[in-house]
Design an enzyme around this catalytic site. Structure first.
Site, PDB file in Angstrom:
ATOM      1  N   ASP A 273       0.625  -1.680  -0.255  1.00  0.00           N
ATOM      2  CA  ASP A 273      -0.500  -0.185   0.016  1.00  0.00           C
ATOM      3  C   ASP A 273       0.920   1.357  -0.181  1.00  0.00           C
ATOM      4  O   ASP A 273       1.452   2.050   0.725  1.00  0.00           O
ATOM      5  CB  ASP A 273      -0.642  -0.317   1.238  1.00  0.00           C
ATOM      6  CG  ASP A 273      -1.669   0.727   1.719  1.00  0.00           C
ATOM      7  OD1 ASP A 273      -1.873   2.229   0.397  1.00  0.00           O
ATOM      8  OD2 ASP A 273      -2.266   1.920   2.370  1.00  0.00           O
ATOM      9  N   LYS A 280       1.216   8.068  -0.043  1.00  0.00           N
ATOM     10  CA  LYS A 280       1.753   7.916   1.590  1.00  0.00           C
ATOM     11  C   LYS A 280       3.299   8.722   1.924  1.00  0.00           C
ATOM     12  O   LYS A 280       4.226   8.721   0.622  1.00  0.00           O
ATOM     13  CB  LYS A 280       2.127   6.959   2.379  1.00  0.00           C
ATOM     14  CG  LYS A 280       1.150   6.052   1.973  1.00  0.00           C
ATOM     15  CD  LYS A 280       0.829   4.621   2.985  1.00  0.00           C
ATOM     16  CE  LYS A 280      -0.208   3.855   3.578  1.00  0.00           C
ATOM     17  NZ  LYS A 280      -1.315   4.313   4.409  1.00  0.00           N
ATOM     18  N   ASP A 291       0.284  -4.868   4.897  1.00  0.00           N
ATOM     19  CA  ASP A 291      -1.229  -5.082   5.056  1.00  0.00           C
ATOM     20  C   ASP A 291      -2.009  -5.899   4.087  1.00  0.00           C
ATOM     21  O   ASP A 291      -2.809  -5.763   3.711  1.00  0.00           O
ATOM     22  CB  ASP A 291      -1.359  -3.514   3.183  1.00  0.00           C
ATOM     23  CG  ASP A 291      -2.558  -2.259   3.649  1.00  0.00           C
ATOM     24  OD1 ASP A 291      -2.691  -2.493   5.116  1.00  0.00           O
ATOM     25  OD2 ASP A 291      -3.338  -1.696   2.838  1.00  0.00           O
ATOM     26  N   ASP A 350      -5.311   6.035  -1.189  1.00  0.00           N
ATOM     27  CA  ASP A 350      -4.977   5.540   0.239  1.00  0.00           C
ATOM     28  C   ASP A 350      -6.296   4.754   0.735  1.00  0.00           C
ATOM     29  O   ASP A 350      -5.455   3.946   1.424  1.00  0.00           O
ATOM     30  CB  ASP A 350      -4.176   6.437   1.023  1.00  0.00           C
ATOM     31  CG  ASP A 350      -3.123   6.212   1.791  1.00  0.00           C
ATOM     32  OD1 ASP A 350      -2.972   5.100   1.943  1.00  0.00           O
ATOM     33  OD2 ASP A 350      -2.613   6.459   2.180  1.00  0.00           O
ATOM     34  N   GLU A 352      -7.933   2.713   0.405  1.00  0.00           N
ATOM     35  CA  GLU A 352      -7.882   1.396  -0.519  1.00  0.00           C
ATOM     36  C   GLU A 352      -8.755  -0.244  -0.496  1.00  0.00           C
ATOM     37  O   GLU A 352      -9.251  -0.553  -0.547  1.00  0.00           O
ATOM     38  CB  GLU A 352      -6.867   1.258  -1.645  1.00  0.00           C
ATOM     39  CG  GLU A 352      -5.873   0.068  -0.940  1.00  0.00           C
ATOM     40  CD  GLU A 352      -5.665   0.584   0.900  1.00  0.00           C
ATOM     41  OE1 GLU A 352      -5.409   1.650   0.793  1.00  0.00           O
ATOM     42  OE2 GLU A 352      -5.166  -0.368   1.170  1.00  0.00           O
ATOM     43  N   ARG A 354     -11.148  -0.807   2.391  1.00  0.00           N
ATOM     44  CA  ARG A 354     -12.239  -1.142   2.166  1.00  0.00           C
ATOM     45  C   ARG A 354     -12.906  -0.773   0.916  1.00  0.00           C
ATOM     46  O   ARG A 354     -13.911  -1.368   0.823  1.00  0.00           O
ATOM     47  CB  ARG A 354     -13.156   0.982   3.276  1.00  0.00           C
ATOM     48  CG  ARG A 354     -12.714   1.771   2.111  1.00  0.00           C
ATOM     49  CD  ARG A 354     -13.476   3.508   3.014  1.00  0.00           C
ATOM     50  NE  ARG A 354     -12.066   3.313   4.294  1.00  0.00           N
ATOM     51  CZ  ARG A 354     -11.757   4.787   4.743  1.00  0.00           C
ATOM     52  NH1 ARG A 354     -12.955   4.917   5.208  1.00  0.00           N
ATOM     53  NH2 ARG A 354     -10.752   4.329   5.469  1.00  0.00           N
TER      54      ARG A 354
HETATM   55  N1  BES Z   1      -3.025   0.099   4.973  1.00  0.00           N
HETATM   56  C1  BES Z   1      -3.481   1.686   5.787  1.00  0.00           C
HETATM   57  C2  BES Z   1      -3.541   1.883   7.004  1.00  0.00           C
HETATM   58  C3  BES Z   1      -2.530   1.755   8.102  1.00  0.00           C
HETATM   59  C4  BES Z   1      -2.013   2.620   8.682  1.00  0.00           C
HETATM   60  C5  BES Z   1      -2.388   0.125   8.394  1.00  0.00           C
HETATM   61  C6  BES Z   1      -0.322   2.125   9.366  1.00  0.00           C
HETATM   62  C7  BES Z   1      -1.003  -0.201   9.196  1.00  0.00           C
HETATM   63  C8  BES Z   1      -0.641   1.113   9.401  1.00  0.00           C
HETATM   64  C9  BES Z   1      -4.918   1.766   4.792  1.00  0.00           C
HETATM   65  O1  BES Z   1      -4.880   1.699   3.932  1.00  0.00           O
HETATM   66  C10 BES Z   1      -5.140   4.128   5.013  1.00  0.00           C
HETATM   67  O2  BES Z   1      -4.141   4.684   4.091  1.00  0.00           O
HETATM   68  N2  BES Z   1      -5.663   4.507   5.647  1.00  0.00           N
HETATM   69  C11 BES Z   1      -6.088   5.749   5.812  1.00  0.00           C
HETATM   70  C12 BES Z   1      -7.259   6.046   5.616  1.00  0.00           C
HETATM   71  C13 BES Z   1      -7.439   7.538   5.238  1.00  0.00           C
HETATM   72  C14 BES Z   1      -6.784   8.359   3.933  1.00  0.00           C
HETATM   73  C15 BES Z   1      -9.247   7.954   4.684  1.00  0.00           C
HETATM   74  C16 BES Z   1      -5.890   5.853   7.053  1.00  0.00           C
HETATM   75  O3  BES Z   1      -6.028   5.731   8.057  1.00  0.00           O
HETATM   76  O4  BES Z   1      -4.851   7.078   7.216  1.00  0.00           O
HETATM   77 ZN    ZN Z   2      -4.020   0.496   2.943  1.00  0.00          ZN
HETATM   78 ZN    ZN Z   3      -3.696   3.241   2.669  1.00  0.00          ZN
END
Ligand code: BES
Ligand code: ZN
Ligand code: ZN
Length: 509
Positions: A273, A280, A291, A350, A352, A354
């Site tokens: 991811d 990111k 991920d 990001d 993704e 869901r």
């Molecule tokens: N894979 C990440 C969540 C994550 C963060 C997992 C840290 C493990 C450690 C997820 O896909 C993500 O990036 N989520 C975003 C969502 C936001 C853009 C609405 C997040 O949590 O910042």
């Molecule tokens: Zn993710």
């Molecule tokens: Zn993500």
């Protein structure tokens, strides 16, 4: 790691190291008060002197190693902390600390004496299970890419001794079951630890197929062409930026009893991811190879379900894709149509997880009408902020299912905390242009708006969502749920938990 049960006392069996536990000093605490035999008087004397000099205090993580005076090997004392807060998790951590402390120190066999690890709130069976959990999980290392490794404990033996010899057959059964689960956990961790260049969606599909062959499970892999025919627009959109095409992988274990219930387990399988176009920051981006942990856990759960022949029918769904930026990647503003016809407005590429889960959840519900649906996903950074990195967030629309998972969590030591899902969160994921949007402009409650999004694809099916973003892997700077594990690596969080739930759910029915 080889695991055995021996009815003899550890001192009689003479492994390289005999491990025993000691409570933190306080009322009546004393190392080896009665447990050494007469002929070990000298050792007992040594330990008592060390105890009196306060060299041994019984604090958690404290390790003391002494040589038996006759040179017959070593005795290791591990601190259990205060007697009042003793529980199976104390045993798990102590066993993990014991094994780790012997790394590279010439010990091949480690014998645990059982009685010091049995207490008011920990019966013999829980203690045996916890000892081998801690030893196997704490001793685990991912060495696949290392040309040189330090040897460690290869065999652990739980010694029942006089106190527990009569329970031998029940304890042996418990150990056999627990070892099978632990073998699966180790296998799952090995897979989850693979980097993204190796563990591609295609590779995960191959793993599922070979698991299916090995254990006689029905496995169906939907490739990008099939996914397009099925209108799985979510998983296709997320995977569109990578040369490694996405896969939806479905495994079916028929269940131990004919008229059993069906439980579907759906996992987020983002093999890497990067955030996609909503890229990111670089710091710790390497962690995003983990991920895929939810989907890999699903694979482990199906493996264990088939090996242990759990009562319910179990359907596993792995939603696998790689989230990368490129000229063909999906972008903010795109609208995608998912398997069940619902549309998603993509506001942040990001978010993704869901998006891939929307197809997997919709498919599980429509195709299998499960009695219960559980998903596992490293879904949000907000989960880590809210609960820390040892605890998973639980969101459930069914109290009985939630309760079952919480009680499984209490017995496996994988912490869960239930969080609310209300109309406040549902309101926030409504979209102006589609049925639902994958991100909100205001930040609060990120874990719960994500859950509200997923709920749209679950409908009325009793459902539990496990956000495992925190506990799915460990890092050197944070000591996580996995006992004493110090390096960066996958924990396979959720495998023991859901397997325990599946084993017990048959018992309750
Ligand atoms: N894979 C990440 C969540 C994550 C963060 C997992 C840290 C493990 C450690 C997820 O896909 C993500 O990036 N989520 C975003 C969502 C936001 C853009 C609405 C997040 O949590 O910042
Ligand atoms: Zn993710
Ligand atoms: Zn993500």
């Amino acid at each position: 790691m080889k695991v055995q049960v021996d009815r003899r006392d550890a001192l009689a069996a003479a492994p390289d190291v005999v491990a025993s536990g000691v409570f933190e000093r306080g009322e009546k605490a004393e190392p080896f008060p009665t447990s050494l035999k007469k002929e070990d008087e000298a050792t007992r004397g040594l330990l008592r002197a060390a105890w009196e000099r306060k060299e041994i205090r019984g604090k958690r993580r404290e390790i003391t190693i002494v040589h038996a005076p006759d040179g017959r090997g070593r005795i290791l004392l591990v601190g259990l902390g205060p007697r009042e807060s003793f529980r199976s998790e104390s045993v798990r951590r102590a066993a993990a600390d014991a094994v780790r402390s012997l790394k590279g120190r010439g010990a091949r066999t480690l014998g645990f004496r059982l009685s010091p690890f049995v207490g008011d709130s920990v019966d013999a069976e829980s203690a045996v299970r916890a000892l081998i959990d801690g030893a196997v999980l704490g001793g685990y290392e991912f060495t696949r890419y290392q040309s040189k490794t330090e040897g460690g404990v290869e065999e652990i033996v739980v010694h029942l001794g006089e106190d527990h010899a009569r329970e031998e057959s029940a304890l042996k059964k418990a150990v056999a079951e627990e070892s099978e689960i632990l073998d699966v956990v180790v296998w799952t961790r090995d897979l989850a630890n693979l980097p993204a260049d190796t563990a591609t969606p295609e590779r995960l599909a191959e793993e599922a197929q070979s698991l299916g062959k090995e254990l006689g499970l029905k496995v169906t892999v939907f490739d990008e062409r099939k996914l397009a025919e099925m209108h799985c627009g979510g998983i296709l959109a997320v995977g569109s930026g990578s040369v490694h095409p996405p896969r939806l992988i479905v495994l079916e274990y028929p269940g131990g009893s004919k008229r059993g219930r069906t439980i579907a387990v759906v996992g987020k399988g983002i093999t890497f991811d990067s955030g996609g176009i909503s890229l990111k920051p670089g710091l710790n981006m390497s962690h995003m190879k983990f991920d895929k942990s939810g989907a890999v856990a699903v694979l482990g759960i199906l493996r264990a379900a088939a090996m242990l022949k759990v009562p319910p029918r179990v359907v596993g769904v792995m939603c696998c894709a790689e989230n990368l930026p490129s000229g063909s990647a999906y972008r903010p503003g795109d609208v995608v149509r998912t398997f069940n016809g619902k549309t998603i407005e993509v506001l942040n590429t990001d978010a993704e997880g869901r998006v891939v889960l929307s197809d997997g959840l919709g498919y599980a519900v429509q195709q299998y009408h499960p009695h219960e649906l559980i998903d596992l996903a490293t879904l949000t950074g907000a989960e880590v902020v809210a609960l820390g990195d040892d605890t998973a967030g639980l969101v459930a629309t069914d109290d009985k299912l939630a309760q079952g998972l919480l009680s499984a969590s209490a017995s496996t030591g994988e912490p869960l905390w239930r969080m609310p899902l209300t109309d406040y969160h549902r309101e926030l994921v409504k979209s102006d242009v589609a049925d639902v949007r994958n991100s909100t402009e205001i930040p609060p409650a990120g874990m719960l708006t994500a859950a509200a999004f997923l709920e749209t694809f679950v409908g009325k099916t009793p459902w539990a969502h496990l956000d495992i973003a925190g506990p799915a892997y460990t890092t050197p700077t944070t000591r996580k749920y996995q006992p004493s594990y110090q390096n960066t690596g996958a924990t396979a969080f959720g495998v023991r938990l859901v397997v325990r739930y599946l084993l017990d759910s048959g018992r309750a029915a």
